[in-house]
Scaffold this motif. Structure first.
Motif, PDB file in Angstrom:
ATOM      1  N   LEU B 110      21.885   7.538  -0.425  1.00  0.00           N
ATOM      2  CA  LEU B 110      20.971   7.413  -1.562  1.00  0.00           C
ATOM      3  C   LEU B 110      20.072   6.186  -1.387  1.00  0.00           C
ATOM      4  CD1 LEU B 110      20.518   9.012  -4.122  1.00  0.00           C
ATOM      5  CD2 LEU B 110      22.054   7.488  -5.345  1.00  0.00           C
ATOM      6  N   GLU B 111      20.675   5.110  -0.931  1.00  0.00           N
ATOM      7  CA  GLU B 111      19.921   3.879  -0.741  1.00  0.00           C
ATOM      8  C   GLU B 111      18.821   4.084   0.298  1.00  0.00           C
ATOM      9  OE1 GLU B 111      20.953  -0.576   0.634  1.00  0.00           O
ATOM     10  OE2 GLU B 111      22.553   0.442  -0.509  1.00  0.00           O
ATOM     11  N   ASP B 112      19.157   4.800   1.354  1.00  0.00           N
ATOM     12  CA  ASP B 112      18.194   5.081   2.413  1.00  0.00           C
ATOM     13  C   ASP B 112      17.026   5.918   1.868  1.00  0.00           C
ATOM     14  OD1 ASP B 112      17.090   5.193   4.895  1.00  0.00           O
ATOM     15  OD2 ASP B 112      18.416   6.766   5.669  1.00  0.00           O
ATOM     16  N   ILE B 113      17.349   6.938   1.073  1.00  0.00           N
ATOM     17  CA  ILE B 113      16.301   7.796   0.504  1.00  0.00           C
ATOM     18  C   ILE B 113      15.440   7.014  -0.488  1.00  0.00           C
ATOM     19  CG2 ILE B 113      15.866   9.845  -0.935  1.00  0.00           C
ATOM     20  CD1 ILE B 113      16.763  10.562   1.878  1.00  0.00           C
ATOM     21  N   PHE B 114      16.073   6.189  -1.306  1.00  0.00           N
ATOM     22  CA  PHE B 114      15.313   5.358  -2.246  1.00  0.00           C
ATOM     23  C   PHE B 114      14.351   4.434  -1.501  1.00  0.00           C
ATOM     24  CE2 PHE B 114      18.537   5.585  -5.980  1.00  0.00           C
ATOM     25  CZ  PHE B 114      17.794   6.610  -6.550  1.00  0.00           C
ATOM     26  N   LYS B 115      14.832   3.863  -0.394  1.00  0.00           N
ATOM     27  CA  LYS B 115      14.001   2.961   0.389  1.00  0.00           C
ATOM     28  C   LYS B 115      12.760   3.705   0.894  1.00  0.00           C
ATOM     29  CE  LYS B 115      16.888  -0.069   2.525  1.00  0.00           C
ATOM     30  NZ  LYS B 115      17.747  -0.382   3.668  1.00  0.00           N
ATOM     31  N   LYS B 116      12.958   4.913   1.392  1.00  0.00           N
ATOM     32  CA  LYS B 116      11.841   5.695   1.922  1.00  0.00           C
ATOM     33  C   LYS B 116      10.905   6.164   0.798  1.00  0.00           C
ATOM     34  CE  LYS B 116      13.585   7.021   6.397  1.00  0.00           C
ATOM     35  NZ  LYS B 116      14.980   6.666   6.692  1.00  0.00           N
ATOM     36  N   SER B 117      11.486   6.541  -0.343  1.00  0.00           N
ATOM     37  CA  SER B 117      10.647   6.947  -1.481  1.00  0.00           C
ATOM     38  C   SER B 117       9.816   5.767  -1.969  1.00  0.00           C
ATOM     39  CB  SER B 117      11.508   7.444  -2.647  1.00  0.00           C
ATOM     40  OG  SER B 117      12.295   8.537  -2.259  1.00  0.00           O
ATOM     41  N   ASP B 118      10.434   4.598  -1.985  1.00  0.00           N
ATOM     42  CA  ASP B 118       9.703   3.397  -2.393  1.00  0.00           C
ATOM     43  C   ASP B 118       8.572   3.095  -1.417  1.00  0.00           C
ATOM     44  OD1 ASP B 118      11.150   2.985  -4.638  1.00  0.00           O
ATOM     45  OD2 ASP B 118      12.410   1.378  -3.838  1.00  0.00           O
ATOM     46  N   ALA B 119       8.835   3.308  -0.127  1.00  0.00           N
ATOM     47  CA  ALA B 119       7.789   3.074   0.870  1.00  0.00           C
ATOM     48  C   ALA B 119       6.606   4.005   0.602  1.00  0.00           C
ATOM     49  CB  ALA B 119       8.346   3.301   2.278  1.00  0.00           C
ATOM     50  N   PHE B 120       6.902   5.252   0.267  1.00  0.00           N
ATOM     51  CA  PHE B 120       5.821   6.200  -0.047  1.00  0.00           C
ATOM     52  C   PHE B 120       5.011   5.700  -1.244  1.00  0.00           C
ATOM     53  CE2 PHE B 120       3.689   9.854  -1.738  1.00  0.00           C
ATOM     54  CZ  PHE B 120       3.313  10.568  -0.616  1.00  0.00           C
ATOM     55  N   LYS B 121       5.724   5.312  -2.294  1.00  0.00           N
ATOM     56  CA  LYS B 121       5.059   4.788  -3.497  1.00  0.00           C
ATOM     57  C   LYS B 121       4.236   3.554  -3.163  1.00  0.00           C
ATOM     58  CE  LYS B 121       5.986   1.903  -6.597  1.00  0.00           C
ATOM     59  NZ  LYS B 121       6.787   0.991  -7.424  1.00  0.00           N
ATOM     60  N   ASP B 122       4.807   2.653  -2.372  1.00  0.00           N
ATOM     61  CA  ASP B 122       4.097   1.412  -2.047  1.00  0.00           C
ATOM     62  C   ASP B 122       2.831   1.670  -1.231  1.00  0.00           C
ATOM     63  OD1 ASP B 122       5.875  -0.065  -3.493  1.00  0.00           O
ATOM     64  OD2 ASP B 122       7.120  -0.630  -1.781  1.00  0.00           O
ATOM     65  N   ASN B 123       2.894   2.652  -0.340  1.00  0.00           N
ATOM     66  CA  ASN B 123       1.693   2.987   0.433  1.00  0.00           C
ATOM     67  C   ASN B 123       0.580   3.511  -0.478  1.00  0.00           C
ATOM     68  OD1 ASN B 123       2.871   2.306   2.864  1.00  0.00           O
ATOM     69  ND2 ASN B 123       3.566   4.403   3.315  1.00  0.00           N
ATOM     70  N   MET B 124       0.963   4.288  -1.495  1.00  0.00           N
ATOM     71  CA  MET B 124      -0.036   4.801  -2.426  1.00  0.00           C
ATOM     72  C   MET B 124      -0.586   3.662  -3.286  1.00  0.00           C
ATOM     73  SD  MET B 124       0.229   7.872  -5.242  1.00  0.00           S
ATOM     74  CE  MET B 124      -0.123   9.381  -4.361  1.00  0.00           C
ATOM     75  N   LYS B 125       0.307   2.796  -3.683  1.00  0.00           N
ATOM     76  CA  LYS B 125      -0.113   1.634  -4.501  1.00  0.00           C
ATOM     77  C   LYS B 125      -1.101   0.763  -3.720  1.00  0.00           C
ATOM     78  CE  LYS B 125       2.065  -2.377  -6.575  1.00  0.00           C
ATOM     79  NZ  LYS B 125       3.352  -3.086  -6.583  1.00  0.00           N
ATOM     80  N   LYS B 126      -0.840   0.625  -2.421  1.00  0.00           N
ATOM     81  CA  LYS B 126      -1.718  -0.177  -1.564  1.00  0.00           C
ATOM     82  C   LYS B 126      -3.137   0.413  -1.558  1.00  0.00           C
ATOM     83  CE  LYS B 126      -2.238  -3.195   2.046  1.00  0.00           C
ATOM     84  NZ  LYS B 126      -3.548  -2.799   2.479  1.00  0.00           N
ATOM     85  N   VAL B 127      -3.242   1.733  -1.528  1.00  0.00           N
ATOM     86  CA  VAL B 127      -4.552   2.389  -1.561  1.00  0.00           C
ATOM     87  C   VAL B 127      -5.265   2.028  -2.860  1.00  0.00           C
ATOM     88  CG1 VAL B 127      -5.692   4.644  -1.740  1.00  0.00           C
ATOM     89  CG2 VAL B 127      -3.911   4.281  -0.016  1.00  0.00           C
TER      90      VAL B 127
END
Lengths: 188, 188
Positions: B110-127
Motif C-alpha cells: 500500500l505504501e508503495d502504491i501511495f508513493k506512486k500515486s503521490d508522484a502522479f499527483k505531484d507531477n500534475m501539480k508541477k504543471v
C-alpha cells in the motif's frame, strides 16, 4: 442503542471493510449480545442499507432547502458543494462506506440508493441548467458533464480531505467553486 | 498465462469484489488448476498488487512523456486528463479495482502504491505551478486543491463513464478542461 450500533458499524466498516466485519465484531465493540443486534436489524446488509439511506436522504433534505431559497445559481451551487464537503468532513467514514461498500447492498436496495443518488445529481444539474437559461452561466457547456465534474471533484475528496489539515471544509469549497466558475486560466 | 490470469482477475474482482473472489473462482474461469495460479503468484494479494502496480506505473510512464514535451501547460494538463479518461474507458474494471480494492493490499504494498500515486499527483501539480509561474494560469488559486479537484473529477468518472455512451473519452476530456480552465460563469 440503534444509533450506537450504526455509529460503531460505520467506523468498523470504514476501517476494516464491510465483508471483513462480522456481527460478532460489532456487538463485541459495544459489549452487547448478538440478540441486541438482531432486535434492531435482520441482517448486516439491512444495517448497511440503513447507513446508505441516512447518508443520501440527509443530503437530499439539505439540497431541497438550498433549492427553495431565493438566491443566484452560483450561490446555490456553492451551498451544495459546501454541504457535501461538510458531510465528508463530519462523517468521513460514512462517505467511505457509502461509496466503497455500495456493492454489498442487495439489488432492490441498490436500486433505491441509485434512484436517490440520481435525484441528487439531477437537482444539481437543474441549478446549472437554470443558470444557463438565466445567462448566469455559459451557453456552450454540457450541463450533465459539468454536474458530474463538480460532483466528482467534491466526492473524491473523501480520499484525501483531512479535517485537521491546513484548510477547512469551507475553504476547500470556496476554492472548488472559484475554480469551477472562474476557471484556472489567467485573464488576458 | 500470467496475462490471462491478470485479465480474468480484474474482471472478477471488478464484478464481484476482491474478498468475494477466490483463487478457485479465478482458475475455474480459465479452466486451469490452482498449481498454475501458484506458479505465477504467491497469493491473491500478490496478484492484486501486480494489478495495482501496472495501473499506476503505466500512468506514470505516460505522464513522463507528456511532461517532457514542448507545449503549453494547458496542453499538458489536457493530455494528462485525456490519458486518465482513456484508461478509464479502456480499463473500466481496472480503475474500479484500483480505487476500490486498494484496502486489501498489505501495508508495504500500500505504501508503495501511495508513493506512486503521490508522484502522479505531484507531477500534475508541477504543471499547474509552472503555469502559475509563467502567468498562463491565475496567481490566486491554491495549486494543490486545484490539482485534487481536477484529479477527483476525472477519477470519479469511473463511477459513471460509459464507453458506449453519447460522448467519447476525448469529448468528456475536452469539456473537463474547458470547464477547469475557462470556468462556468458567463463572461460579463
Amino acid at each position: 442503542m440503534k444509533e450506537k450500533l450504526i455509529k460503531i458499524s460505520i467506523s468498523l466498516f470504514g476501517q476494516n471493510g464491510f465483508t471483513e466485519t462480522s456481527i460478532q465484531d460489532i456487538v463485541e465493540a459495544l459489549g452487547v449480545t448478538k440478540g441486541t443486534f438482531y432486535y434492531y436489524f435482520k441482517s448486516k446488509e439491512e444495517l448497511l442499507m440503513e447507513i446508505h439511506l441516512r447518508y443520501i436522504e440527509d443530503l437530499l433534505k439539505g439540497q431541497n432547502e438550498i433549492v427553495s431559497k431565493e438566491s443566484t445559481q452560483e450561490q446555490k451551487l456553492f451551498e451544495m458543494v459546501y454541504m457535501l464537503m461538510q458531510h465528508i468532513e463530519g462523517h468521513g467514514q460514512s462517505a467511505r462506506v457509502f461509496f466503497r461498500e455500495m456493492q454489498h447492498l442487495n439489488e432492490a436496495h441498490l436500486e433505491d440508493i441509485f434512484k436517490k443518488s440520481d435525484a441528487f445529481k439531477d437537482n444539481m444539474k437543474k441549478v446549472i441548467e437554470d443558470g444557463i437559461k438565466k445567462k448566469e452561466f455559459r451557453q456552450d457547456l454540457h450541463a450533465n458533464i459539468v454536474t458530474l465534474a463538480i460532483l466528482g471533484a467534491v466526492n473524491w475528496s473523501y480520499h484525501w480531505f483531512n479535517p485537521l489539515g491546513e484548510l477547512s471544509d469551507h475553504a476547500v469549497s470556496k476554492i472548488y467553486i472559484d475554480l469551477m466558475l472562474n476557471g484556472l486560466k489567467a485573464s488576458k
